[in-house]
Design a protein around this motif. Sequence first.
Motif, mmCIF file in Angstrom:
data_model
loop_
_atom_site.group_PDB
_atom_site.id
_atom_site.type_symbol
_atom_site.label_atom_id
_atom_site.label_comp_id
_atom_site.label_asym_id
_atom_site.label_seq_id
_atom_site.Cartn_x
_atom_site.Cartn_y
_atom_site.Cartn_z
ATOM 1 N N SER A 1 0.828 -1.211 0.000
ATOM 2 C CA SER A 1 0.000 0.000 0.000
ATOM 3 C C SER A 1 0.860 1.257 0.000
ATOM 4 O O SER A 1 0.575 2.225 -0.724
ATOM 5 C CB SER A 1 -0.927 -0.002 1.215
ATOM 6 N N GLU A 2 1.929 1.251 0.795
ATOM 7 C CA GLU A 2 2.811 2.416 0.851
ATOM 8 C C GLU A 2 3.494 2.665 -0.486
ATOM 9 O O GLU A 2 3.650 3.815 -0.918
ATOM 10 C CB GLU A 2 3.863 2.223 1.946
ATOM 11 N N LEU A 3 3.905 1.609 -1.154
ATOM 12 C CA LEU A 3 4.539 1.765 -2.466
ATOM 13 C C LEU A 3 3.547 2.308 -3.497
ATOM 14 O O LEU A 3 3.903 3.130 -4.351
ATOM 15 C CB LEU A 3 5.127 0.435 -2.932
ATOM 16 N N ILE A 4 2.302 1.853 -3.431
ATOM 17 C CA ILE A 4 1.265 2.371 -4.334
ATOM 18 C C ILE A 4 1.033 3.855 -4.061
ATOM 19 O O ILE A 4 0.938 4.675 -4.983
ATOM 20 C CB ILE A 4 -0.047 1.576 -4.166
ATOM 21 N N LYS A 5 0.963 4.217 -2.790
ATOM 22 C CA LYS A 5 0.717 5.619 -2.436
ATOM 23 C C LYS A 5 1.867 6.522 -2.876
ATOM 24 O O LYS A 5 1.643 7.652 -3.327
ATOM 25 C CB LYS A 5 0.473 5.741 -0.937
ATOM 26 N N ASN A 6 3.091 6.021 -2.746
ATOM 27 C CA ASN A 6 4.232 6.807 -3.215
ATOM 28 C C ASN A 6 4.134 7.075 -4.714
ATOM 29 O O ASN A 6 4.453 8.169 -5.198
ATOM 30 C CB ASN A 6 5.543 6.077 -2.905
ATOM 31 N N ALA A 7 3.673 6.069 -5.464
ATOM 32 C CA ALA A 7 3.518 6.232 -6.913
ATOM 33 C C ALA A 7 2.410 7.235 -7.231
ATOM 34 O O ALA A 7 2.544 8.050 -8.155
ATOM 35 C CB ALA A 7 3.221 4.882 -7.557
ATOM 36 N N ILE A 8 1.334 7.188 -6.477
ATOM 37 C CA ILE A 8 0.232 8.138 -6.697
ATOM 38 C C ILE A 8 0.670 9.553 -6.351
ATOM 39 O O ILE A 8 0.351 10.512 -7.063
ATOM 40 C CB ILE A 8 -0.995 7.715 -5.875
ATOM 41 N N ASP A 9 1.422 9.694 -5.253
ATOM 42 C CA ASP A 9 1.938 11.021 -4.895
ATOM 43 C C ASP A 9 2.863 11.571 -5.975
ATOM 44 O O ASP A 9 3.020 12.786 -6.113
ATOM 45 C CB ASP A 9 2.678 10.956 -3.554
ATOM 46 N N GLY B 1 0.472 10.659 2.305
ATOM 47 C CA GLY B 1 1.263 10.487 3.524
ATOM 48 C C GLY B 1 2.315 11.566 3.626
ATOM 49 O O GLY B 1 2.562 12.314 2.684
ATOM 50 N N SER B 2 2.959 11.654 4.809
ATOM 51 C CA SER B 2 3.970 12.692 4.971
ATOM 52 C C SER B 2 5.119 12.284 5.868
ATOM 53 O O SER B 2 6.027 13.047 6.103
ATOM 54 C CB SER B 2 3.317 13.951 5.558
ATOM 55 N N LYS B 3 5.105 11.076 6.391
ATOM 56 C CA LYS B 3 6.107 10.683 7.370
ATOM 57 C C LYS B 3 7.429 10.238 6.752
ATOM 58 O O LYS B 3 8.438 10.145 7.423
ATOM 59 C CB LYS B 3 5.563 9.561 8.270
ATOM 60 N N GLY B 4 7.438 9.902 5.451
ATOM 61 C CA GLY B 4 8.676 9.498 4.806
ATOM 62 C C GLY B 4 9.186 8.135 5.226
ATOM 63 O O GLY B 4 10.360 7.827 5.091
ATOM 64 N N LEU B 5 8.294 7.287 5.737
ATOM 65 C CA LEU B 5 8.716 5.971 6.230
ATOM 66 C C LEU B 5 8.331 4.839 5.286
ATOM 67 O O LEU B 5 8.688 3.688 5.508
ATOM 68 C CB LEU B 5 8.091 5.717 7.608
ATOM 69 N N GLY B 6 7.563 5.162 4.218
ATOM 70 C CA GLY B 6 7.026 4.122 3.353
ATOM 71 C C GLY B 6 8.083 3.238 2.728
ATOM 72 O O GLY B 6 7.983 2.010 2.745
ATOM 73 N N LEU B 7 9.134 3.846 2.175
ATOM 74 C CA LEU B 7 10.149 3.066 1.481
ATOM 75 C C LEU B 7 10.947 2.197 2.450
ATOM 76 O O LEU B 7 11.300 1.061 2.135
ATOM 77 C CB LEU B 7 11.087 3.995 0.710
ATOM 78 N N LEU B 8 11.224 2.732 3.638
ATOM 79 C CA LEU B 8 11.984 1.957 4.616
ATOM 80 C C LEU B 8 11.225 0.708 5.058
ATOM 81 O O LEU B 8 11.819 -0.304 5.414
ATOM 82 C CB LEU B 8 12.302 2.831 5.831
ATOM 83 N N LYS C 1 -7.750 -9.946 -2.035
ATOM 84 C CA LYS C 1 -9.073 -9.327 -1.904
ATOM 85 C C LYS C 1 -8.977 -8.019 -1.130
ATOM 86 O O LYS C 1 -9.609 -7.017 -1.483
ATOM 87 C CB LYS C 1 -10.029 -10.298 -1.199
ATOM 88 N N LYS C 2 -8.170 -8.008 -0.076
ATOM 89 C CA LYS C 2 -7.974 -6.775 0.695
ATOM 90 C C LYS C 2 -7.342 -5.687 -0.165
ATOM 91 O O LYS C 2 -7.672 -4.507 -0.024
ATOM 92 C CB LYS C 2 -7.100 -7.051 1.916
ATOM 93 N N LEU C 3 -6.430 -6.095 -1.040
ATOM 94 C CA LEU C 3 -5.746 -5.130 -1.894
ATOM 95 C C LEU C 3 -6.732 -4.412 -2.811
ATOM 96 O O LEU C 3 -6.523 -3.253 -3.190
ATOM 97 C CB LEU C 3 -4.662 -5.842 -2.712
ATOM 98 N N ARG C 4 -7.826 -5.080 -3.151
ATOM 99 C CA ARG C 4 -8.850 -4.458 -3.998
ATOM 100 C C ARG C 4 -9.641 -3.392 -3.241
ATOM 101 O O ARG C 4 -10.319 -2.564 -3.839
ATOM 102 C CB ARG C 4 -9.797 -5.522 -4.554
ATOM 103 N N HIS C 5 -9.562 -3.443 -1.904
ATOM 104 C CA HIS C 5 -10.238 -2.446 -1.070
ATOM 105 C C HIS C 5 -9.308 -1.304 -0.682
ATOM 106 O O HIS C 5 -9.657 -0.496 0.168
ATOM 107 C CB HIS C 5 -10.749 -3.100 0.224
ATOM 108 N N ILE C 6 -8.130 -1.246 -1.277
ATOM 109 C CA ILE C 6 -7.081 -0.359 -0.793
ATOM 110 C C ILE C 6 -7.434 1.121 -0.962
ATOM 111 O O ILE C 6 -6.876 1.978 -0.288
ATOM 112 C CB ILE C 6 -5.735 -0.684 -1.490
ATOM 113 N N SER C 7 -8.376 1.431 -1.862
ATOM 114 C CA SER C 7 -8.769 2.825 -2.080
ATOM 115 C C SER C 7 -10.291 2.929 -2.157
ATOM 116 O O SER C 7 -11.000 1.927 -2.180
ATOM 117 C CB SER C 7 -8.156 3.360 -3.379
ATOM 118 N N THR C 8 -10.782 4.168 -2.203
ATOM 119 C CA THR C 8 -12.227 4.411 -2.298
ATOM 120 C C THR C 8 -12.717 4.384 -3.752
ATOM 121 O O THR C 8 -13.785 4.924 -4.051
ATOM 122 C CB THR C 8 -12.575 5.777 -1.679
ATOM 123 N N TYR C 9 -11.958 3.753 -4.632
ATOM 124 C CA TYR C 9 -12.265 3.787 -6.070
ATOM 125 C C TYR C 9 -13.700 3.346 -6.366
ATOM 126 O O TYR C 9 -14.383 3.965 -7.202
ATOM 127 C CB TYR C 9 -11.281 2.897 -6.823
#
Length: 664
Positions: A27-35, A93-100, A168-176
């Motif tokens: 999820s964090e990697l996906i969010k980084n790509a969206i950002d 996000g804003s914490k900068g911890l996703g990649l770590l 299945k959970k991954l499909r719920h990852i956003s409000t799409y």
Amino acid sequence: MKETLHIDSSSIASILGTVGSPLVVISELIKNAIDASADKIRIAYSRELQSITVVDDGLGFSLEDIRQLSQPGFSKKKSNGNLTNAKGSFYTGSKGLGLLSVFSLCNHLTIQTKSDTDGEYLINWSKDDGSYSYEQIVDSQMVRGTIITLNNIFPEVMTLLTSESEVKKLRHISTYLYKHASLPFPEITLSIDGSEPNSLLFTTELKDMLYDVIFNYDSSTETLSFQCFSERFQINSSKIFINSFDTADIELILNKYFNIKETIKTRTNDNISFKELESIEGVPTFEGRLLVYERKTAGKLKDFGAGVNIYANDFALYNYLSEENDWLGLADFSQRKKNTRLRPHNAFGFVNLPYFDESKEQLKISNERADFIQDAVFVKLMYLLKGVVMFMIFNIDIAKYQKPAKGRFVDGDIKSVPETSKGEHLQQEATIHMGETANNPSQNNTSGNKEYPKFSGEGALDEGKKDTDSVIKENDTYQGEPDSQKKEEELVNDEGEEEQEENYEPEVGFKPTHRKRYNLTFTAAEGLLIDKLKNTDDLGNKIYQTIYELSKLNVLYYPYATVCLYRTLIESATQYASRSIGSEYLESALPNSIGNVLNKWSNNPPDSSKEFRSNVGLWRDLIKKRNLLEKLNLYIHNTTPVDVDLILDTWKSMKGYIRECIKS
């Protein structure tokens, strides 16, 4: 060129220890790509290569971004008031911890990235080295974007991530599903072991629901809007604005706008008094939608999976993705009223915190994005969702499945009118300011379609949906029995008896004030029994000390400490009773030990009353069927949020068990 991480190994270990699930990392990697304003995101799992690859066509890493990788926990995303990416979407996000966080899954990471400003770079990063290296690729053939590869994934991690439940959970990852028409979601696909990529963005037509409830809370005005539609029932679909949240005030609203005279409280209403919360200060703006279906009419939504998920900036908090996490307490509704349709497998929807800036909000999200910090603001948020929104939906649903009581309508005094031109109807929009008069709703609006509220940054939902051709006349009331019968009852009898004096009836809405304790305590009479444990032996002293500590903790503010002491007390009391009555005590099997105590009491009851026998059955049900101990263990050993309502509710029964153990 080599760059050294500015963080020691113990701090890295501490950060990685907060990662609640491998899916959080994805999820964090996906969010980084969206950002990074990506239009396409491709995820690939390879069990053979034990690798995970995430490819996006976003802006890529600049040289400055690469150098900042040496400062985990630091992010410039939202610096200088910059809150949105190049597409105008709020940063996730804003914490900068996703990649770590990827190092909770593997020991080595490579990043191939290209930006318009600085060209292409290759980054190699090893977990154990405490450093990473990067080099510029001169003859770059790569298009703009980023390729992140996690190498040597732990086998058990690959097994979990590729399981049906996690996909299945991954499909719920956003409000799409609910907001795709208005938000610029990128295309996201998943491929497993080289299979054809499948879209993770699920969509289907939302129709044939029993209820469609839209709600929004505005933190700037501390006002909640509530609107309920139904394709099955005639119902008041007015948008109601609420700014007073005590249960008694909500009951007045249900009476006024839905003609619901009597209500059934939820567990939250039973256990939390709004007056003791004092205010809803700190609760962030939120939006939500709840769809209630009959199971047979849910269609493709059954494949999507039931549940109401919680999102921040349109991305899910992991702990709310599981269908088994009934955080709204829907299972308890059917215990309170069997004919309710509000059941875990019938409800779909979301709650989203839009424009959520973690640096400014009082409500805090944990570093791993799995859940909220369980503090006082969280309790207030849960009260608004469960004690207000769900309380209203629950009682509206109950009213629809009850037979009308004599002399009143439960369906809101809705009167059919002759059919007019297609889609023409009258719809109210009303504002409730409790403490002021609430008899003057704003003027009616005539519209061809349901006027759905707009979520943050989106247009109307489900445009084209038709309302019932009906008029909701708020001031019309049912008059009860025919006038002739009423007059007959009022006549003086032939003997000339005087008319009876009118009886005094206390105010209907009156409710005595009371303060509810949020500590797990015993009564003063029970305290006399507990006092006898002092200075008896180590076990007696332990029970006494545990009860003392438990009585000092407010479960709203110290839920995890309360859970630990609660379980300790049950265990110690069981051990005490086992020793006294000669039942087998099993160190590693507390539920079985409790069962042994209850069996002894059933065969040779210390109290012959029916109430005691009934209580034994209740305690057995709490342990065996409701799995109380498993839930307490889950709170202690995992990141699962504590259900405060559950703790307060079960304490009412379990303290009786503890008392009997001490008496044994």
